[in-house]
Design an enzyme around this catalytic site. Structure first.
Site, mmCIF file in Angstrom:
data_model
loop_
_atom_site.group_PDB
_atom_site.id
_atom_site.type_symbol
_atom_site.label_atom_id
_atom_site.label_comp_id
_atom_site.label_asym_id
_atom_site.label_seq_id
_atom_site.Cartn_x
_atom_site.Cartn_y
_atom_site.Cartn_z
ATOM 1 N N ASN A 54 55.744 0.111 90.679
ATOM 2 C CA ASN A 54 55.436 0.971 89.530
ATOM 3 C C ASN A 54 56.557 0.755 88.526
ATOM 4 O O ASN A 54 57.615 1.361 88.622
ATOM 5 C CB ASN A 54 55.362 2.433 89.992
ATOM 6 C CG ASN A 54 55.014 3.371 88.864
ATOM 7 O OD1 ASN A 54 54.936 2.966 87.698
ATOM 8 N ND2 ASN A 54 54.807 4.622 89.204
ATOM 9 N N ARG A 60 54.577 18.315 77.354
ATOM 10 C CA ARG A 60 53.493 17.951 76.425
ATOM 11 C C ARG A 60 52.668 19.190 76.078
ATOM 12 O O ARG A 60 52.426 20.044 76.939
ATOM 13 C CB ARG A 60 52.570 16.894 77.044
ATOM 14 C CG ARG A 60 53.227 15.554 77.259
ATOM 15 C CD ARG A 60 52.166 14.522 77.644
ATOM 16 N NE ARG A 60 52.776 13.276 78.048
ATOM 17 C CZ ARG A 60 52.643 12.742 79.270
ATOM 18 N NH1 ARG A 60 51.922 13.332 80.189
ATOM 19 N NH2 ARG A 60 53.235 11.593 79.544
ATOM 20 N N HIS A 104 45.910 9.195 85.575
ATOM 21 C CA HIS A 104 46.076 9.711 86.955
ATOM 22 C C HIS A 104 44.855 9.368 87.814
ATOM 23 O O HIS A 104 44.594 10.043 88.818
ATOM 24 C CB HIS A 104 46.209 11.260 86.971
ATOM 25 C CG HIS A 104 47.466 11.796 86.385
ATOM 26 N ND1 HIS A 104 47.490 12.953 85.645
ATOM 27 C CD2 HIS A 104 48.742 11.373 86.457
ATOM 28 C CE1 HIS A 104 48.728 13.215 85.264
ATOM 29 N NE2 HIS A 104 49.500 12.267 85.746
#
Ligand code: ADP
Length: 398
Positions: free
Chosen positions: A7, A241, A180
């Site tokens: 990742n 956010r 996701h």
């Protein structure tokens, strides 16, 4: 068969090294602060051996060379030679409309991922750096890409379209994609296996609540709507956010505060959410603690957070006609009994029978937190995106 899962983010590279035959994680770690002062590699082997190495890790290439070096090192390694790595699975954030599922990487798929960089300028370029470096160091090992967006490619057009001129969708690919995806897929599938029900016949709402948060409606095994959009800023309120926001707020602020595009972006991505309302932290543990101590803004931040989850669950229940299973995952979903309780108690109107005692005890483990006769089951499922990437890699290579 040994699979390395990577990742590769903007300033860090996370990895897990699997022995798929033995279903075992051999080692995992993180390269942190790439290109910055004080970069480190933290590596943990399955026998508990843990090491933190400092070094000048100037770029992703150097970071990956460091990772491969420690994997074959005599002292901390798990293999003797790099040829023992049979495949590499990469997490890629944005697959645009090109990728409905995972792929084995070749020149064509890499060039499509490069084209998707304009949709995810912060994520795809570092993902690609990981791919380029691995191709150089392990030219003979097949490499795969598993996309955050792919699971949501089954969304119908009326769910993914923005009500802006159609020509802009055609010109720039401006539509909702969702993220996701690997997590929503894994936890929904795992929930069905746990309950012993057919995945392709359930109406499921998955709440992935971490620093980033998104909620997905999964009908008969397919994602039919999700709260994130073109970018991860849409939908749920998150750590920093804003989530859903009247665009008028942004144009107002751009005018009044003379904000640049970059500052507006920073405002909605880094200074909003739990942090923005509470003024305390983006970390749920800190906000919960402050709320327990009586801090009014922390209490308000939590109320907004719960209210928005509830609104998404309500709208997705309407969209699917009902809901059979609700899943909580991500750092908050897996660990915050307070968040789950606040939501489940407000869902009594759909007949949901919530078990407060089991909920209170459940932290970071797979558990059903509703009664056996509850028409809608609620489960806590720890997510494991790396395992999905490793499994997908095996499936593609089989
Ligand atoms: P990321 O999106 O970065 O992967 P995580 O899934 O790790 O994030 O989730 C991080 C969030 O989980 C943080 O807000 C953290 O406070 C929250 N969290 C972790 N443990 C707990 C806990 N015991 N109680 C409440 N929140 C928790």
């Amino acid at each position: 068969m040994k699979v390395l899962v990577l990742n590769s983010g903007s300033s860090s590279i996370k990895y897990q090294f699997y022995d798929m035959k033995k279903s075992q994680v051999l080692a995992k770690g993180i390269v942190d602060k790439i290109g910055l002062a004080g970069s480190t590699l933290t590596h943990t082997r399955s026998d508990g051996d843990k090491v933190e190495l400092e070094g000048e890790i100037v770029d992703h290439q150097a970071g990956i060379e460091f990772v491969l070096g420690v994997l074959v090192s005599k002292k901390h390694g798990s293999i003797k030679d790099l040829s023992e790595i049979d495949a590499v699975g990469h997490r890629v954030v944005h697959g645009g409309e090109y990728f409905q599922s995972s792929v084995i990487l070749d020149d064509d798929s890499i060039s499509k991922i490069e084209k998707c960089s304009q949709l995810a300028p912060l994520h795809n370029p570092p993902n690609l750096k990981g791919i380029y470096a691995m191709k150089e160091f392990l030219p003979d090992a097949p490499q795969t890409a598993i996309f955050d967006t792919a699971f949501h490619q089954t969304m119908p057009d009326y769910a993914y379209m923005y009500a802006i001129p159609y020509s802009l969708y055609k010109k720039y690919g401006l539509r909702r994609y969702g993220f996701h995806g690997t997590s929503h897929y894994y936890v929904s599938k795992t929930a069905c296996e746990f309950l012993g029900v057919d995945y392709t016949k359930q109406r499921i709402i998955t709440c992935h609540l971490g620093n980033g948060a998104s909620i997905t409606a999964i009908k008969n095994g397919k994602s039919i709507d999700t709260s994130m959009g073109l970018t991860p800023v849409e939908g749920m309120m998150m750590g920093t956010r804003s989530g859903d926001l009247d665009l008028g707020v942004l144009t107002y602020l751009i005018e009044k505060e003379e904000l640049s595009v970059a500052s507006a972006n920073t405002l909605i991505n880094k200074h909003s959410g739990l942090l923005g309302i509470s003024g305390i932290s983006s970390d749920m543990r800190e906000v919960e603690k402050a709320s327990d101590e009586g801090n009014e803004r922390a209490k308000l931040a939590l109320e907004v957070f719960y209210y928005r989850i509830l609104k998404y669950i309500g709208s997705y229940t309407a969209v699917m006609g009902s809901v059979d299973i609700i899943v909580f995952t991500g750092g908050i979903g897996e660990n915050s009994a307070k968040t789950r309780k606040s939501i489940c108690e407000r869902l009594a109107f759909i007949g949901l029978k919530f078990d407060e005692k089991i909920n209170e005890k459940t932290r970071g483990k797979l558990e059903c937190i509703t009664d056996n006769d509850s028409p809608t089951k609620v489960l806590v499922v720890p997510t494991d995106e790396e395992l999905v990437i490793a499994n997908e890699t095996m499936r593609l290579l089989a």
